[in-house]
Design a protein around this motif. Structure first.
Motif, mmCIF file in Angstrom:
data_model
loop_
_atom_site.group_PDB
_atom_site.id
_atom_site.type_symbol
_atom_site.label_atom_id
_atom_site.label_comp_id
_atom_site.label_asym_id
_atom_site.label_seq_id
_atom_site.Cartn_x
_atom_site.Cartn_y
_atom_site.Cartn_z
ATOM 1 N N THR A 88 0.853 -1.181 0.000
ATOM 2 C CA THR A 88 0.000 0.000 0.000
ATOM 3 C C THR A 88 0.891 1.234 0.000
ATOM 4 O OG1 THR A 88 -1.704 -1.158 1.253
ATOM 5 C CG2 THR A 88 -1.817 1.252 1.213
ATOM 6 N N PRO A 90 1.632 5.528 0.009
ATOM 7 C CA PRO A 90 1.136 6.612 0.860
ATOM 8 C C PRO A 90 -0.208 7.181 0.408
ATOM 9 C CG PRO A 90 3.479 6.874 0.497
ATOM 10 C CD PRO A 90 3.037 5.752 -0.399
ATOM 11 N N SER A 91 -0.486 7.115 -0.871
ATOM 12 C CA SER A 91 -1.758 7.625 -1.401
ATOM 13 C C SER A 91 -2.946 6.773 -0.981
ATOM 14 C CB SER A 91 -1.692 7.659 -2.929
ATOM 15 O OG SER A 91 -1.575 6.334 -3.446
ATOM 16 N N GLY A 92 -2.662 5.568 -0.478
ATOM 17 C CA GLY A 92 -3.729 4.621 -0.159
ATOM 18 C C GLY A 92 -3.958 3.606 -1.270
ATOM 19 N N ARG A 93 -3.408 3.872 -2.462
ATOM 20 C CA ARG A 93 -3.519 2.903 -3.542
ATOM 21 C C ARG A 93 -2.611 1.709 -3.267
ATOM 22 N NH1 ARG A 93 -3.143 7.745 -6.549
ATOM 23 N NH2 ARG A 93 -0.985 7.264 -7.044
ATOM 24 N N ASP A 317 6.010 14.342 -1.449
ATOM 25 C CA ASP A 317 5.082 13.545 -2.255
ATOM 26 C C ASP A 317 4.039 12.826 -1.406
ATOM 27 O OD1 ASP A 317 7.330 12.084 -1.288
ATOM 28 O OD2 ASP A 317 6.856 10.423 -2.601
ATOM 29 N N PHE A 318 4.101 12.974 -0.091
ATOM 30 C CA PHE A 318 3.123 12.346 0.790
ATOM 31 C C PHE A 318 1.889 13.229 0.935
ATOM 32 C CE2 PHE A 318 6.243 9.339 1.764
ATOM 33 C CZ PHE A 318 5.781 8.404 2.684
ATOM 34 N N PRO A 319 0.743 12.619 1.145
ATOM 35 C CA PRO A 319 -0.419 13.424 1.530
ATOM 36 C C PRO A 319 -0.172 14.019 2.907
ATOM 37 C CG PRO A 319 -0.892 11.092 1.815
ATOM 38 C CD PRO A 319 0.434 11.172 1.121
#
Length: 341
Positions: A88, A90-93, A317-319
């Motif tokens: 998984t 960092p975007s959750g994808r 690049d992390f949320p």
């Protein structure tokens, strides 16, 4: 067998290498076949570092100097013996990454143009809970490898106090990596907070030598403890991996007693196999014990409760993460409050 291909035996599996004479490292003349042969020679040791870990590949299909890209998603058409692991981001994808389940996978990665191997600090069986704590000691301008060595010894002393056993390796550059096996019971967020607490204690002890400042303008001539290398989807080069640098330097495990005399430039695909035969693998027993993060997480909570020291910025690049401070460069934050002239 035609001259346009060769086969390398890696721990009992024959791996095809096309265009074996293609030069991957022009400055040292190391070819594609040379690199595959190197990994075959160090198969047991490099597999120890990579076993059952998802791995991102830094690929240079035309060798160093050509175009490059990080391959984080497994491509189509894999050999039936090259396996994957679901991770998984960092975007959750989610996505499937190459997973090293046998040493030959590394030779296959060379066939794909990989000059660097970047494993996750997790195993295939549980990709959300790290089993390895990573401390990246990154010398800043004005400092170099001797300062990284000094910083590493400070870190080892602190780990010793915590009852944890760190293993050290060169980065293939001017810095050092410290690795500690941990019980896979904590999230990436918790493991990162543990590293932040560790780094802050180092900084308190040696503010002249070490810094936790994410912002380069505040680091000065000190060694940066890069806590974000413990964040999800941030990966260090593996032990025994080559680096994408002119002389094909290797990220080399070393023993603590040897560290004062280490010269990172001495470790290349041409030298490491014989050194391994002569000295053995400095990380041979790294998997014998796994440690708890309880003390470091207690220190993290104490820093926040008693000193107001909470989280630190994540990579850009992390949320935005819960509890994270503003990602504003200090000089820009100060200028933002000034009236226009």
């Amino acid at each position: 067998m035609s001259s346009s291909e060769a086969y390398v035996d890696v721990a009992g599996r024959s791996v095809r290498i096309s265009s074996p004479d293609k030069v991957y490292y022009p400055d040292s003349g190391i070819t594609k076949l040379d690199l595959a042969t190197y990994y075959a020679a160090v198969a047991e040791s490099v597999f120890r570092a990579l076993a059952n870990r998802p791995v991102a590949l830094n690929r240079f299909p035309d060798g160093l100097g050509g175009s490059s890209f990080y391959m984080k998603h497994a491509p189509k058409g894999l050999p039936d013996w090259v396996e994957t692991a679901r991770v998984t981001f960092p975007s959750g994808r989610t996505g499937d990454e190459i997973c090293v389940t046998e040493p030959a996978t590394v030779a296959w990665a060379v066939q794909m143009g990989a000059l660097e191997l970047h494993p996750w600090p997790v195993r295939r069986s549980d990709t959300d809970h790290p089993d390895e704590l990573r401390v990246d000691l990154d010398p800043q301008p004005g400092t170099g490898f001797p300062q990284a060595v000094e910083a590493a010894h400070e870190a080892k002393a602190l780990f010793d106090e915590l009852g944890m056993t760190p293993y050290v390796k060169t980065t293939g550059g001017r810095g050092l990596h410290l690795l500690v096996r941990i019980e896979p019971r904590w999230s990436f967020i918790e493991a990162r907070r543990a590293v932040i607490a560790f780094a802050r204690e180092l900084e308190r002890r040696r503010p002249d030598l070490l810094t936790t400042s994410w912002w380069k303008e505040e680091r000065g001539e000190r060694v940066f403890v890069d806590f974000n290398q413990m964040a999800r989807d941030r990966m260090l080069a593996a032990a025994y991996s080559t680096r994408a640098r002119p002389h094909a330097l290797v990220s080399m495990p070393v023993r603590w007693a040897e560290l004062p005399d280490v010269e990172p430039d001495d470790f290349t695909p041409r030298t490491v196999p014989s050194l391994l035969v002569k000295n053995g693998d400095a990380h041979a027993d790294i998997d014998e014990a796994a440690f708890t993060l309880d003390a470091l997480l207690e220190a993290s909570a104490r820093d926040e409760r008693d000193h107001g020291l909470g989280d630190l910025p994540y990579p850009p690049d992390f949320p935005k993460m819960p509890g994270e401070p503003k990602r504003v460069q200090p000089s820009k934050a100060k200028n933002a409050g000034k009236p226009a002239t």
